[in-house]
Enzyme design. Structure first.
Site, PDB file in Angstrom:
ATOM      1  N   HIS A  94      -1.842  -3.225  14.061  1.00 24.04           N
ATOM      2  CA  HIS A  94      -1.804  -1.960  13.369  1.00 24.04           C
ATOM      3  C   HIS A  94      -3.184  -1.446  12.989  1.00 24.04           C
ATOM      4  CE1 HIS A  94      -1.667  -1.523   8.731  1.00 24.04           C
ATOM      5  NE2 HIS A  94      -1.482  -0.318   9.149  1.00 24.04           N
ATOM      6  N   ASP A 137       1.387  -7.965  13.428  1.00 25.63           N
ATOM      7  CA  ASP A 137       2.254  -7.021  12.692  1.00 25.63           C
ATOM      8  C   ASP A 137       3.441  -6.527  13.531  1.00 25.63           C
ATOM      9  OD1 ASP A 137       1.046  -6.932  10.213  1.00 25.63           O
ATOM     10  OD2 ASP A 137      -0.200  -5.198  10.658  1.00 25.63           O
ATOM     11  N   HIS A 182       0.809  -1.229   0.000  1.00 27.43           N
ATOM     12  CA  HIS A 182       0.000   0.000   0.000  1.00 27.43           C
ATOM     13  C   HIS A 182       0.845   1.283   0.000  1.00 27.43           C
ATOM     14  CE1 HIS A 182       0.152  -0.080   4.403  1.00 27.43           C
ATOM     15  NE2 HIS A 182      -0.785  -0.983   4.536  1.00 27.43           N
ATOM     16  N   TYR A 233       9.845  -0.819   8.673  1.00 29.79           N
ATOM     17  CA  TYR A 233       8.483  -1.284   8.967  1.00 29.79           C
ATOM     18  C   TYR A 233       7.898  -0.459  10.115  1.00 29.79           C
ATOM     19  CZ  TYR A 233       4.618  -4.499   9.645  1.00 29.79           C
ATOM     20  OH  TYR A 233       3.363  -5.038   9.743  1.00 29.79           O
ATOM     21  N   HIS A 287       5.248 -10.951   9.782  1.00 30.14           N
ATOM     22  CA  HIS A 287       6.123 -10.630   8.637  1.00 30.14           C
ATOM     23  C   HIS A 287       7.569 -10.800   9.096  1.00 30.14           C
ATOM     24  CE1 HIS A 287       2.850  -8.682   6.396  1.00 30.14           C
ATOM     25  NE2 HIS A 287       2.567  -7.966   7.460  1.00 30.14           N
ATOM     26  N   GLU A 291      -6.429  -7.283   8.472  1.00 29.01           N
ATOM     27  CA  GLU A 291      -5.914  -6.767   7.196  1.00 29.01           C
ATOM     28  C   GLU A 291      -5.657  -7.918   6.219  1.00 29.01           C
ATOM     29  OE1 GLU A 291      -2.652  -3.959   7.455  1.00 29.01           O
ATOM     30  OE2 GLU A 291      -3.097  -3.198   5.440  1.00 29.01           O
ATOM     31  N   ASP A 305      -3.476  -8.926   4.170  1.00 30.39           N
ATOM     32  CA  ASP A 305      -2.259  -9.720   4.024  1.00 30.39           C
ATOM     33  C   ASP A 305      -2.270 -10.924   4.970  1.00 30.39           C
ATOM     34  OD1 ASP A 305      -2.128  -7.591   5.857  1.00 30.39           O
ATOM     35  OD2 ASP A 305       0.053  -7.586   5.890  1.00 30.39           O
ATOM     36  N   HIS A 365      -5.471 -10.475  13.119  1.00 26.77           N
ATOM     37  CA  HIS A 365      -5.527  -9.181  12.435  1.00 26.77           C
ATOM     38  C   HIS A 365      -6.352  -9.329  11.156  1.00 26.77           C
ATOM     39  CE1 HIS A 365      -4.442  -5.369  10.904  1.00 26.77           C
ATOM     40  NE2 HIS A 365      -3.229  -5.610  10.452  1.00 26.77           N
TER      41      HIS A 365
HETATM   42 FE1  FEO Z   1      -1.580  -4.599   9.173  1.00 28.54          FE
HETATM   43 FE2  FEO Z   1       0.546  -7.079   7.979  1.00 28.54          FE
HETATM   44  O1  FEO Z   1      -1.054  -6.090   8.162  1.00 28.54           O
END
Ligand code: FEO
Length: 395
Positions: A143, A162, A23, A192, A225, A79, A81, A77
């Site tokens: 996040h 995250d 993004h 990050y 991640h 989101e 991903d 989470h």
């Molecule tokens: Fe807030 Fe890795 O997504």
């Protein structure tokens, strides 16, 4: 192949080697979406992956156990991903329960289906898997409002979502498998934090306080991640430092230029900053990606922002950078604006308005020159650079 973290707990995520844009954030090292499988009486999957990579994840799961034997899924989470793969995984696995925070329930219902077997969990809630226990910890805004972490109590293993992550595709899964950890990976960890978590430093400090009160200690941290930390203390220390807003004796000169006049001022300011022994970086906004510049903003004590006036306003690249900066709400910094102009000269005052809105310390009212800086003005800019470093940066 799946990778064993500790006995009966596996990484089953996916590696996104070619991702270069998350993004708008430049992910030059790609990324990973880490999902984890716990084998117990209730076989449990922690998080999923991006929709496109579900087959890769399910293949890894199938190396260990038939995916249809999974009983619980935890969504830390919402989101995409980490949850983009949920519809396909839910359809295949048909778990007894899908654990998520109350905000996660609301978010997942809006994105997908509301008839999944949701089980809302709040901070402190525990779920027995048989031999092991999951403890949940809500971490709103780290996040998204739905974010939470899951702690495997008996093994002191934190699935941190995250937080503590980095966009870093590699064949290594653990921090002790990367030889230049502090260098390349450390940079990606910082990038990050700066691009995703910079606005939430206060919440991160509060999270550390809550963790202290709950007497939680982590032998291993497994984020969604990047690498899994078998020696997590270094990453915890980095987060404590960044969350505190601590800055270095470091200045950034960030600019765009039309016919090099603003660039001449940028170079003169930088000379002054260097003379005053500030770590100094000069970034041309069309040469360095804004996500890389804000990585450096994180621990800089002084920002000098330069733009010529074009069509009565600032350069578009500076507008883009300032918009991004406004969202990330940097703290504990001094800032000033500079630039050249031909006749109307609004750029400096427009940058100042943004800096004031960000509540940064205004280190100077604005330095501007008409058309091309002459030798006297360049000397003034050099002297100003020295003064700015002396008056605004820690020793
Ligand atoms: Fe807030 Fe890795 O997504």
């Amino acid at each position: 192949m799946p990778v064993e973290l500790i006995p009966s707990v596996y990484w089953v995520g996916a590696v996104d080697w070619t991702l270069r844009d998350f993004h708008g954030y430049l992910t030059e090292m790609g990324s990973t979406y880490n999902a984890y499988l716990i084998l117990d009486e209730k076989i449990t999957l922690i998080d999923t992956v991006k929709k496109e990579l579900v087959p890769e994840m399910l293949e890894r799961v199938a190396e260990i156990v038939d995916p249809e034997k999974i009983t619980y899924i935890v969504s830390n989470h919402t989101e995409m991903d980490h949850s983009g793969g949920l519809p396909e995984v839910m359809a295949r696995v048909k778990p007894e329960k899908l654990f998520c925070s109350p905000m996660g329930h609301a978010g997942l219902s809006r994105h997908f289906k509301s008839d999944w077997p949701f089980e809302e969990v709040k901070t402190g809630a525990e779920v027995s898997l048989g031999r092991r226990t999951l403890l949940f910890l809500e971490t709103p805004m780290l996040h998204w409002p739905d974010s939470m972490m899951t702690f495997l109590k008996e093994d002191q293993l934190l699935f941190s979502s995250d937080a503590f992550g980095a966009h870093y595709a590699s064949s290594a899964r653990f921090d002790d498998q990367v030889p230049d950890l502090a260098c390349e990976y450390g940079h990606q960890l910082k990038k990050y934090y700066a691009n995703i978590l910079m606005p939430f430093g206060t919440l991160i400090t509060q999270l550390f306080e809550r963790i202290g009160k709950m007497d939680l200690e982590f032998k291993m941290i497994a984020p969604d991640h990047g690498l899994i930390y078998r020696q997590p203390e270094w990453v915890l220390q980095a987060y404590r430092r960044w969350a505190s807003g601590e800055v270095a004796r470091k200045a950034l000169v960030i600019y765009d230029t039309m016919w090099h006049s603003t660039e001449m001022l940028a170079e003169a300011l930088a000379e002054g900053l260097i003379t005053a022994q500030a770590e100094t970086q000069v970034h041309h906004l069309r040469r360095t990606h804004y996500s890389d510049i804000v990585t450096e903003v994180l621990d800089a004590g002084l920002l000098c922002l330069g733009s010529p006036t074009i069509n009565n306003t600032i350069f578009p690249s500076m507008g883009q950078f300032l918009t991004y900066l406004q969202g990330l709400r940097p703290r504990n910094k001094a800032a000033m604006a500079f630039g050249s102009y031909g006749w109307s000269g609004q750029a400096v005052s427009l940058i100042n308005q943004v800096l004031q809105g960000l509540k940064l310390k205004m280190a100077h009212g604005g330095f501007q020159v008409k058309y091309i800086p002459d030798e006297k003005e360049l000397v003034e800019a050099r002297v100003l650079g020295e003064e700015l470093a002396r008056e605004n940066l820690p020793d």
